[in-house]
Design a protein around this motif. Structure first.
Motif, PDB file in Angstrom:
ATOM      1  N   PRO A  69      39.259  55.554  34.389  1.00  9.39           N
ATOM      2  CA  PRO A  69      38.740  55.308  33.037  1.00  9.39           C
ATOM      3  C   PRO A  69      37.223  55.194  33.049  1.00  9.39           C
ATOM      4  O   PRO A  69      36.609  54.919  34.067  1.00  9.39           O
ATOM      5  CB  PRO A  69      39.387  53.982  32.654  1.00  9.39           C
ATOM      6  CG  PRO A  69      39.593  53.293  33.958  1.00  9.39           C
ATOM      7  CD  PRO A  69      39.910  54.369  34.956  1.00  9.39           C
ATOM      8  N   MET A  70      36.633  55.408  31.895  1.00  9.84           N
ATOM      9  CA  MET A  70      35.206  55.142  31.769  1.00  9.84           C
ATOM     10  C   MET A  70      35.028  53.638  31.718  1.00  9.84           C
ATOM     11  O   MET A  70      35.734  52.931  30.989  1.00  9.84           O
ATOM     12  CB  MET A  70      34.648  55.820  30.523  1.00  9.84           C
ATOM     13  CG  MET A  70      34.726  57.333  30.581  1.00  9.84           C
ATOM     14  SD  MET A  70      33.794  58.141  29.270  1.00  9.84           S
ATOM     15  CE  MET A  70      32.125  57.831  29.808  1.00  9.84           C
ATOM     16  N   HIS A 129      28.528  48.288  47.730  1.00 11.15           N
ATOM     17  CA  HIS A 129      28.140  49.062  48.911  1.00 11.15           C
ATOM     18  C   HIS A 129      29.075  50.246  49.115  1.00 11.15           C
ATOM     19  O   HIS A 129      28.633  51.374  49.328  1.00 11.15           O
ATOM     20  CB  HIS A 129      28.149  48.173  50.148  1.00 11.15           C
ATOM     21  CG  HIS A 129      27.851  48.912  51.428  1.00 11.15           C
ATOM     22  ND1 HIS A 129      26.596  49.358  51.761  1.00 11.15           N
ATOM     23  CD2 HIS A 129      28.669  49.318  52.443  1.00 11.15           C
ATOM     24  CE1 HIS A 129      26.632  49.989  52.918  1.00 11.15           C
ATOM     25  NE2 HIS A 129      27.877  49.979  53.352  1.00 11.15           N
ATOM     26  N   ALA A 130      30.390  50.002  49.049  1.00  8.75           N
ATOM     27  CA  ALA A 130      31.357  51.092  49.254  1.00  8.75           C
ATOM     28  C   ALA A 130      31.205  52.168  48.183  1.00  8.75           C
ATOM     29  O   ALA A 130      31.297  53.368  48.457  1.00  8.75           O
ATOM     30  CB  ALA A 130      32.780  50.530  49.254  1.00  8.75           C
ATOM     31  N   ALA A 131      30.958  51.737  46.930  1.00 11.03           N
ATOM     32  CA  ALA A 131      30.798  52.701  45.845  1.00 11.03           C
ATOM     33  C   ALA A 131      29.562  53.568  46.063  1.00 11.03           C
ATOM     34  O   ALA A 131      29.597  54.796  45.895  1.00 11.03           O
ATOM     35  CB  ALA A 131      30.700  51.969  44.511  1.00 11.03           C
ATOM     36  N   HIS A 132      28.462  52.928  46.454  1.00  7.06           N
ATOM     37  CA  HIS A 132      27.239  53.709  46.671  1.00  7.06           C
ATOM     38  C   HIS A 132      27.372  54.630  47.884  1.00  7.06           C
ATOM     39  O   HIS A 132      26.826  55.728  47.908  1.00  7.06           O
ATOM     40  CB  HIS A 132      26.052  52.758  46.832  1.00  7.06           C
ATOM     41  CG  HIS A 132      24.729  53.429  46.647  1.00  7.06           C
ATOM     42  ND1 HIS A 132      23.581  52.993  47.238  1.00  7.06           N
ATOM     43  CD2 HIS A 132      24.376  54.539  45.934  1.00  7.06           C
ATOM     44  CE1 HIS A 132      22.576  53.784  46.902  1.00  7.06           C
ATOM     45  NE2 HIS A 132      23.029  54.726  46.109  1.00  7.06           N
ATOM     46  N   GLY A 189      36.987  54.362  27.180  1.00  4.00           N
ATOM     47  CA  GLY A 189      37.824  55.549  27.086  1.00  4.00           C
ATOM     48  C   GLY A 189      38.072  56.131  28.444  1.00  4.00           C
ATOM     49  O   GLY A 189      37.691  55.564  29.455  1.00  4.00           O
ATOM     50  N   VAL A 190      38.730  57.276  28.496  1.00  2.00           N
ATOM     51  CA  VAL A 190      39.086  57.895  29.755  1.00  2.00           C
ATOM     52  C   VAL A 190      38.020  58.900  30.153  1.00  2.00           C
ATOM     53  O   VAL A 190      37.544  59.674  29.333  1.00  2.00           O
ATOM     54  CB  VAL A 190      40.458  58.596  29.642  1.00  2.00           C
ATOM     55  CG1 VAL A 190      40.782  59.333  30.925  1.00  2.00           C
ATOM     56  CG2 VAL A 190      41.529  57.571  29.318  1.00  2.00           C
ATOM     57  N   ASN A 191      37.632  58.864  31.418  1.00  5.29           N
ATOM     58  CA  ASN A 191      36.649  59.809  31.937  1.00  5.29           C
ATOM     59  C   ASN A 191      37.370  61.102  32.282  1.00  5.29           C
ATOM     60  O   ASN A 191      38.074  61.183  33.273  1.00  5.29           O
ATOM     61  CB  ASN A 191      35.978  59.211  33.175  1.00  5.29           C
ATOM     62  CG  ASN A 191      34.935  60.138  33.770  1.00  5.29           C
ATOM     63  OD1 ASN A 191      34.719  61.237  33.268  1.00  5.29           O
ATOM     64  ND2 ASN A 191      34.292  59.684  34.818  1.00  5.29           N
ATOM     65  N   GLY A 192      37.189  62.131  31.475  1.00  3.88           N
ATOM     66  CA  GLY A 192      37.901  63.372  31.724  1.00  3.88           C
ATOM     67  C   GLY A 192      37.442  64.076  32.960  1.00  3.88           C
ATOM     68  O   GLY A 192      38.161  64.903  33.544  1.00  3.88           O
ATOM     69  N   LEU A 245      29.471  56.841  40.365  1.00  2.00           N
ATOM     70  CA  LEU A 245      30.770  56.785  41.019  1.00  2.00           C
ATOM     71  C   LEU A 245      31.813  57.563  40.239  1.00  2.00           C
ATOM     72  O   LEU A 245      32.644  58.268  40.813  1.00  2.00           O
ATOM     73  CB  LEU A 245      31.220  55.321  41.176  1.00  2.00           C
ATOM     74  CG  LEU A 245      32.562  55.097  41.858  1.00  2.00           C
ATOM     75  CD1 LEU A 245      32.527  55.598  43.309  1.00  2.00           C
ATOM     76  CD2 LEU A 245      32.962  53.625  41.819  1.00  2.00           C
ATOM     77  N   GLU A 246      31.788  57.437  38.922  1.00  2.00           N
ATOM     78  CA  GLU A 246      32.754  58.169  38.092  1.00  2.00           C
ATOM     79  C   GLU A 246      32.624  59.679  38.270  1.00  2.00           C
ATOM     80  O   GLU A 246      33.594  60.425  38.114  1.00  2.00           O
ATOM     81  CB  GLU A 246      32.536  57.813  36.621  1.00  2.00           C
ATOM     82  CG  GLU A 246      32.988  56.410  36.249  1.00  2.00           C
ATOM     83  CD  GLU A 246      32.633  56.044  34.825  1.00  2.00           C
ATOM     84  OE1 GLU A 246      31.692  56.675  34.276  1.00  2.00           O
ATOM     85  OE2 GLU A 246      33.270  55.142  34.255  1.00  2.00           O
ATOM     86  N   ALA A 247      31.421  60.131  38.605  1.00  2.00           N
ATOM     87  CA  ALA A 247      31.185  61.568  38.730  1.00  2.00           C
ATOM     88  C   ALA A 247      31.590  62.134  40.086  1.00  2.00           C
ATOM     89  O   ALA A 247      31.547  63.346  40.288  1.00  2.00           O
ATOM     90  CB  ALA A 247      29.713  61.872  38.468  1.00  2.00           C
TER      91      ALA A 247
END
Length: 576
Positions: free
Chosen positions: A390-391, A417-420, A381-384, A545-547
């Motif tokens: 998206p999630m 690495h880039a994400a972290h 689903g989509v991460n609001g 990362l989503e947060a």
């Protein structure tokens, strides 16, 4: 428009701009004069990065009193005689421009005495004009004091960096000549504090230890000597680091041609070519390489600063350097032990999990002492919380580099690495906002030996580094004691701190200091490419990362993820 001849002072100041760019340029020219004079001891003393004063003292042959004023005439030199070949330069200086250029850019006082004379002579210049001259009691050699550099050239002053940064450039120059001339005793003092002391024993390793520290130098490998015995036209020697001792920039690749420190992109690349397949991406070796060539094979008359050179047989020299470095590593580099991948879990009290032997970075789990891996898979689903992202549900890992995740919109490849980096960067900035950095006190202080450049960076970024949780204080000449560090780099704290300073050296100076420090710290602490992640770790990384506020790029602008849409997949498989 009327054509006119420039006044002598105008011409001198314009010409001086090509030779004297910053305080380090003054130090370079004066040190080269000292070396050409046969000095065995050279002392450099700077104040405020050299902007307030620079003093260089040597025990060289000195200048005869009758010729002292002549030495400040443009193109007056003792190094290039009338019968000499201008294409066979064997001295560091030869143009006769250094002293007049310095006198045009600052107030200068020089005292010099040849050993055969009973007393020395002093000469003082203000605004390029000699204002005072007379006898002076002095030891054999020459002392030059330069004050108020660029005071009458405010436009040039605007382009200089902070005093700490300029001191770093000076330290870089003195360090390079200490390496080029290990038989000369070099002393550098900055604002009264010793910054470098090279013993002058003639031993390259002892000179290198003064610059890089004994621990680093003990790991360096002697370059397999190369010598064209038949023609005696090319010889190589030096020291290079094994593959596990690396730097974040190329600043510590030092090249010397006929003992002249030079900048040459092709030869720098030749050194790195010798490490092909043995260095992590983005890492660079430490190398000290001496090249001996016939004088007429080297054109040093390229630029007034004399740092750039042209080589008649550059391709041959390139190959010799590459092959010598490669042979050195094949013969002498220690075998790297491969540690088995370890499944991360909840860290012990204090948030520290021991990393694999030889690891530069702590685990992903170290990002927070309260880290608990989330084992629940993400629902599609989509991460609001993060518009447009998206999630994601991680499904695997490719090449221990990228996390593969899926959503209703297709597949995503995430650079671990880039994400972290992005996750840690925003966490570090958030901690600054609340003045509550996650700090790990060390049970026993770690002693760190810093190069002059690293010391300058510490001085420049000290407040920001302390705000992030570093507790560091002087511990002798060139040494510092670490008492606490950010929790993210608690493993191997001393090495991690030096690495963060090296990363700061390559950061873009256009961003704010706190951002540069946070980005450098995040880059060092982030999980590395090549690390095997468990399913729980991949889910935790994706969730973090989503947060974030800007999940699509790392702090340096590199993408964190690539998207392969469901529509594109369907078309490629001819499902529509």
């Amino acid at each position: 428009m009327t054509i006119r001849v420039l006044f002598p002072l105008e011409a001198s100041r314009i010409a001086a701009g090509e030779v004297i760019e910053r305080p380090a340029s003054v130090v370079k020219e004066l040190v080269e004069n000292s070396l050409d004079a046969g000095a065995t001891q050279i002392t450099v003393d700077i104040r405020d990065g050299g902007l307030t004063s620079i003093r260089v003292v040597d025990d060289g042959c000195g200048i005869a009193g009758a010729e002292l004023r002549l030495a400040f005439e443009r193109h007056a030199t003792s190094k290039l005689q009338a019968e000499a070949d201008p294409w066979r330069i064997e001295t560091l200086g030869f143009r006769g421009e250094a002293l007049p250029s310095i006198a045009a850019a600052a107030d200068v006082e020089i005292t010099s005495r040849p050993s055969e004379q009973a007393e020395g002579r002093r000469l003082r210049f203000v605004a390029g004009e000699a204002v005072e001259e007379g006898p002076e009691a002095s030891p054999p050699g020459t002392a030059v004091a330069v004050r108020a550099l660029f005071r009458r050239q405010p436009a040039r002053l605007k382009f200089l960096r902070s005093a700490a940064s300029e001191a770093g450039h000076v330290g870089n120059v003195v360090s390079r000549y200490a390496l080029a001339y290990p038989e000369v005793r070099f002393t550098l003092r900055a604002d009264g504090r010793p910054a470098l002391q090279a013993p002058g024993t003639g031993d390259l390793r002892e000179a290198a230890a003064a610059v890089y520290g004994a621990q680093v130098v003990s790991s360096l490998l002697d370059v397999c000597p190369y010598e064209d015995v038949e023609r005696m036209e090319l010889a190589l020697q030096g020291l290079v680091s094994p593959p596990h001792v690396t730097r974040a920039t190329r600043n510590d690749i030092s090249l010397f041609i006929n003992r002249r420190w030079v900048r040459n992109r092709a030869l720098t690349f030749a050194v790195e070519e010798g490490y092909q397949g043995q260095l992590q991406s983005g890492r660079h070796p430490l190398a000290i390489v001496y090249v001996r060539l016939p004088a007429d094979d080297v054109d040093v008359n390229v630029h007034p600063a004399k740092a750039e050179v042209r080589l008649r047989r550059e391709r041959e020299v390139f190959g010799a350097i590459r092959d010598a470095v490669r042979a050195t590593l094949n013969v002498g580099a220690p075998v790297t032990e491969i540690a088995a991948p370890r499944v991360w879990g909840t860290p012990p009290a204090g948030g520290v999990l021991p990393g694999p032997e030889g690891s530069e970075v702590p685990d992903l789990a170290l990002a927070s002492p309260a880290y608990q891996p989330e084992l629940t898979p993400h629902a599609p689903g989509v991460n609001g919380a993060t518009a447009g992202v998206p999630m994601l549900r991680p499904v695997g890992q490719v090449g221990n580099l990228y996390v593969v995740a899926e959503s209703a919109e297709g597949l995503y490849l995430i650079d671990q690495h880039a994400a972290h980096e992005r996750v840690l960067y925003e966490r570090l900035l958030a901690a600054l906002e609340t003045s509550r950095p996650e700090t790990q006190p060390l049970l026993q202080p770690a002693t760190v030996e810093l190069t002059p450049r690293q010391q300058a960076l510490l001085s420049e970024y000290g407040d920001e580094l302390r705000a992030q949780g570093f507790d560091i204080e002087p511990f002798g000449e060139g040494a510092w004691a670490l008492r606490a560090v950010p929790s993210a780099i608690a493993a191997d704290a001393g090495k991690a701190f030096a690495a963060v300073l090296d990363l700061l050296d390559r950061e873009d100076g256009s961003s704010e200091r706190r951002h540069r420090v946070a980005a450098s710290l995040a880059c060092h602490a982030a999980v590395r490419a090549g690390k095997t992640l468990s399913g729980a770790e991949m889910r935790e990384l994706v969730e973090q990362l989503e947060a974030t506020a800007s999940p699509r790029t790392c702090p340096h602008g590199r993408p964190t993820m690539l998207h392969l849409s469901a529509d594109h997949l369907a078309r490629e498989f001819r499902r529509r």
